[in-house]
Design a protein around this motif. Structure first.
Motif, PDB file in Angstrom:
ATOM      1  N   ALA A  94      -6.851  70.895  21.797  1.00  0.00           N
ATOM      2  CA  ALA A  94      -8.094  70.429  22.416  1.00  0.00           C
ATOM      3  C   ALA A  94      -8.143  70.908  23.855  1.00  0.00           C
ATOM      4  CB  ALA A  94      -8.195  68.910  22.371  1.00  0.00           C
ATOM      5  N   THR A  95      -9.361  71.129  24.344  1.00  0.00           N
ATOM      6  CA  THR A  95      -9.549  71.472  25.746  1.00  0.00           C
ATOM      7  C   THR A  95     -10.686  70.641  26.323  1.00  0.00           C
ATOM      8  OG1 THR A  95     -11.089  73.257  25.236  1.00  0.00           O
ATOM      9  CG2 THR A  95      -8.760  73.856  25.463  1.00  0.00           C
ATOM     10  N   ARG A  96     -10.662  70.530  27.639  1.00  0.00           N
ATOM     11  CA  ARG A  96     -11.713  69.793  28.339  1.00  0.00           C
ATOM     12  C   ARG A  96     -12.046  70.537  29.624  1.00  0.00           C
ATOM     13  NH1 ARG A  96     -13.398  64.349  27.952  1.00  0.00           N
ATOM     14  NH2 ARG A  96     -14.614  63.689  29.764  1.00  0.00           N
ATOM     15  N   SER A  97     -13.312  70.881  29.806  1.00  0.00           N
ATOM     16  CA  SER A  97     -13.718  71.599  31.011  1.00  0.00           C
ATOM     17  C   SER A  97     -13.905  70.616  32.161  1.00  0.00           C
ATOM     18  CB  SER A  97     -15.024  72.354  30.757  1.00  0.00           C
ATOM     19  OG  SER A  97     -16.103  71.428  30.682  1.00  0.00           O
ATOM     20  N   SER A  98     -14.054  71.169  33.360  1.00  0.00           N
ATOM     21  CA  SER A  98     -14.272  70.310  34.517  1.00  0.00           C
ATOM     22  C   SER A  98     -15.584  69.545  34.406  1.00  0.00           C
ATOM     23  CB  SER A  98     -14.263  71.147  35.801  1.00  0.00           C
ATOM     24  OG  SER A  98     -15.275  72.133  35.733  1.00  0.00           O
ATOM     25  N   GLY A  99     -16.513  70.089  33.643  1.00  0.00           N
ATOM     26  CA  GLY A  99     -17.790  69.415  33.441  1.00  0.00           C
ATOM     27  C   GLY A  99     -17.771  68.369  32.350  1.00  0.00           C
ATOM     28  N   GLY A 100     -16.634  68.278  31.654  1.00  0.00           N
ATOM     29  CA  GLY A 100     -16.502  67.255  30.625  1.00  0.00           C
ATOM     30  C   GLY A 100     -16.704  67.742  29.205  1.00  0.00           C
ATOM     31  N   SER A 101     -17.023  69.024  29.028  1.00  0.00           N
ATOM     32  CA  SER A 101     -17.173  69.559  27.671  1.00  0.00           C
ATOM     33  C   SER A 101     -15.820  69.614  26.980  1.00  0.00           C
ATOM     34  CB  SER A 101     -17.769  70.967  27.718  1.00  0.00           C
ATOM     35  OG  SER A 101     -19.057  70.932  28.285  1.00  0.00           O
ATOM     36  N   ALA A 155      -3.564  74.393  32.051  1.00  0.00           N
ATOM     37  CA  ALA A 155      -4.678  74.201  32.973  1.00  0.00           C
ATOM     38  C   ALA A 155      -5.063  75.526  33.614  1.00  0.00           C
ATOM     39  CB  ALA A 155      -4.313  73.190  34.058  1.00  0.00           C
ATOM     40  N   GLY A 156      -6.343  75.742  33.767  1.00  0.00           N
ATOM     41  CA  GLY A 156      -6.876  76.839  34.561  1.00  0.00           C
ATOM     42  C   GLY A 156      -7.287  76.252  35.894  1.00  0.00           C
ATOM     43  N   VAL A 157      -6.701  76.767  36.953  1.00  0.00           N
ATOM     44  CA  VAL A 157      -6.836  76.128  38.256  1.00  0.00           C
ATOM     45  C   VAL A 157      -7.260  77.156  39.295  1.00  0.00           C
ATOM     46  CG1 VAL A 157      -5.591  74.893  40.081  1.00  0.00           C
ATOM     47  CG2 VAL A 157      -5.065  74.429  37.682  1.00  0.00           C
ATOM     48  N   ARG A 158      -8.148  76.771  40.179  1.00  0.00           N
ATOM     49  CA  ARG A 158      -8.397  77.547  41.392  1.00  0.00           C
ATOM     50  C   ARG A 158      -7.407  77.054  42.437  1.00  0.00           C
ATOM     51  NH1 ARG A 158     -12.852  80.535  40.760  1.00  0.00           N
ATOM     52  NH2 ARG A 158     -14.539  79.730  39.445  1.00  0.00           N
ATOM     53  N   THR A 159      -6.519  77.988  42.875  1.00  0.00           N
ATOM     54  CA  THR A 159      -5.558  77.608  43.904  1.00  0.00           C
ATOM     55  C   THR A 159      -6.166  77.796  45.298  1.00  0.00           C
ATOM     56  OG1 THR A 159      -4.615  79.827  43.759  1.00  0.00           O
ATOM     57  CG2 THR A 159      -3.555  78.084  42.481  1.00  0.00           C
ATOM     58  N   THR A 160      -7.150  78.670  45.409  1.00  0.00           N
ATOM     59  CA  THR A 160      -7.978  78.823  46.604  1.00  0.00           C
ATOM     60  C   THR A 160      -9.402  79.064  46.113  1.00  0.00           C
ATOM     61  OG1 THR A 160      -7.861  81.230  46.807  1.00  0.00           O
ATOM     62  CG2 THR A 160      -6.044  79.957  47.780  1.00  0.00           C
ATOM     63  N   ALA A 161     -10.339  79.266  47.006  1.00  0.00           N
ATOM     64  CA  ALA A 161     -11.712  79.529  46.597  1.00  0.00           C
ATOM     65  C   ALA A 161     -11.829  80.839  45.812  1.00  0.00           C
ATOM     66  CB  ALA A 161     -12.619  79.573  47.819  1.00  0.00           C
ATOM     67  N   SER A 163      -1.602  77.708  34.217  1.00  0.00           N
ATOM     68  CA  SER A 163      -0.283  77.087  34.218  1.00  0.00           C
ATOM     69  C   SER A 163      -0.001  76.394  32.884  1.00  0.00           C
ATOM     70  CB  SER A 163      -0.187  76.054  35.342  1.00  0.00           C
ATOM     71  OG  SER A 163      -0.333  76.671  36.598  1.00  0.00           O
ATOM     72  N   TRP A 164       1.268  76.280  32.579  1.00  0.00           N
ATOM     73  CA  TRP A 164       1.725  75.599  31.364  1.00  0.00           C
ATOM     74  C   TRP A 164       2.813  74.591  31.725  1.00  0.00           C
ATOM     75  CZ3 TRP A 164      -0.268  76.402  26.471  1.00  0.00           C
ATOM     76  CH2 TRP A 164      -1.120  77.495  26.326  1.00  0.00           C
ATOM     77  N   GLY A 165       2.823  73.493  31.002  1.00  0.00           N
ATOM     78  CA  GLY A 165       3.895  72.537  31.142  1.00  0.00           C
ATOM     79  C   GLY A 165       5.097  72.937  30.296  1.00  0.00           C
ATOM     80  N   GLN A 166       6.130  72.120  30.361  1.00  0.00           N
ATOM     81  CA  GLN A 166       7.373  72.444  29.670  1.00  0.00           C
ATOM     82  C   GLN A 166       7.346  72.017  28.206  1.00  0.00           C
ATOM     83  OE1 GLN A 166       6.935  69.817  31.524  1.00  0.00           O
ATOM     84  NE2 GLN A 166       7.814  68.095  30.378  1.00  0.00           N
ATOM     85  N   GLY A 167       6.394  71.214  27.837  1.00  0.00           N
ATOM     86  CA  GLY A 167       6.251  70.775  26.455  1.00  0.00           C
ATOM     87  C   GLY A 167       6.885  69.417  26.200  1.00  0.00           C
ATOM     88  N   PHE A 173      -6.979  73.736  44.322  1.00  0.00           N
ATOM     89  CA  PHE A 173      -8.257  73.697  45.034  1.00  0.00           C
ATOM     90  C   PHE A 173      -9.270  72.995  44.147  1.00  0.00           C
ATOM     91  CE2 PHE A 173     -11.278  75.025  48.137  1.00  0.00           C
ATOM     92  CZ  PHE A 173     -12.411  75.433  47.469  1.00  0.00           C
ATOM     93  N   SER A 174      -9.297  73.413  42.880  1.00  0.00           N
ATOM     94  CA  SER A 174     -10.103  72.718  41.870  1.00  0.00           C
ATOM     95  C   SER A 174      -9.579  73.092  40.482  1.00  0.00           C
ATOM     96  CB  SER A 174     -11.585  73.063  41.982  1.00  0.00           C
ATOM     97  OG  SER A 174     -11.807  74.423  41.682  1.00  0.00           O
ATOM     98  N   ILE A 175      -9.824  72.252  39.520  1.00  0.00           N
ATOM     99  CA  ILE A 175      -9.393  72.516  38.147  1.00  0.00           C
ATOM    100  C   ILE A 175     -10.582  72.980  37.334  1.00  0.00           C
ATOM    101  CG2 ILE A 175      -8.516  71.474  36.023  1.00  0.00           C
ATOM    102  CD1 ILE A 175      -6.720  69.732  37.730  1.00  0.00           C
ATOM    103  N   ILE A 176     -10.437  74.105  36.671  1.00  0.00           N
ATOM    104  CA  ILE A 176     -11.512  74.678  35.865  1.00  0.00           C
ATOM    105  C   ILE A 176     -11.522  74.035  34.483  1.00  0.00           C
ATOM    106  CG2 ILE A 176     -12.447  76.819  34.910  1.00  0.00           C
ATOM    107  CD1 ILE A 176     -10.801  78.261  37.145  1.00  0.00           C
ATOM    108  N   TYR A 177     -10.343  73.937  33.881  1.00  0.00           N
ATOM    109  CA  TYR A 177     -10.222  73.300  32.584  1.00  0.00           C
ATOM    110  C   TYR A 177      -8.788  72.808  32.435  1.00  0.00           C
ATOM    111  CZ  TYR A 177      -7.581  77.291  30.921  1.00  0.00           C
ATOM    112  OH  TYR A 177      -6.611  78.254  30.767  1.00  0.00           O
ATOM    113  N   MET A 178      -8.581  71.900  31.490  1.00  0.00           N
ATOM    114  CA  MET A 178      -7.253  71.476  31.077  1.00  0.00           C
ATOM    115  C   MET A 178      -7.265  71.349  29.561  1.00  0.00           C
ATOM    116  SD  MET A 178      -6.121  68.667  33.964  1.00  0.00           S
ATOM    117  CE  MET A 178      -4.354  68.769  33.579  1.00  0.00           C
ATOM    118  N   GLY A 179      -6.083  71.486  28.969  1.00  0.00           N
ATOM    119  CA  GLY A 179      -6.058  71.407  27.515  1.00  0.00           C
ATOM    120  C   GLY A 179      -4.671  71.189  26.961  1.00  0.00           C
TER     121      GLY A 179
END
Length: 120
Positions: A49-56, A97-103, A109-113, A29-35
């Motif tokens: 490193a991390t990056r918020s949806s706002g670019g921080s 990634a921290g993700v909103r799957t609905t409102a 979630s984590w990738g496999q590396g 639905f939307s991504i809160i942060y990724m890292g």
């Protein structure tokens, strides 16, 4: 369900560069942060490193000035540009990634590396 797929790891000599990619897909639905995190043999997983949806952005002290976290908002892809690599950067790198799957619902979630090996 959110899927994260990393790519771009490999073997590089000390002082070289690599660019990791992480593509997010699924019920987004939307991504809160990724890292990016990493885990070296015998050590705990640590923040890179991390990056918020706002670019921080936030970086581990050990990578400041050498690594840059970037995001392509158009296709939910995260990048980690790694320059001046050192042998101590050798690790498996994980995308998260921290993700909103609905409102109202969120999911982490984590990738496999992907393996990064820096030879001295």
């Amino acid at each position: 369900q959110v899927q994260l797929v990393e790519s771009g790891g490999g073997l590089v000599q000390a002082g070289g560069s690599l660019r990791l990619s992480c593509e997010a897909s699924g019920s987004i639905f939307s991504i809160i942060y990724m890292g990016w995190y990493r885990q070296a043999p015998g050590k705990q997983r640590e923040l890179v490193a991390t990056r918020s949806s706002g670019g921080s952005t936030n970086y581990a002290d050990s990578v400041k000035g050498r690594f840059t976290i970037l995001r392509d908002y158009a296709d939910n892809t995260l990048y980690l540009q790694m320059n001046s690599l050192k042998s101590e950067d050798t690790a498996v790198y994980y995308c998260t990634a921290g993700v909103r799957t609905t409102a109202l619902q969120t999911e982490t979630s984590w990738g496999q590396g992907t393996q990064v090996t820096v030879s001295s």
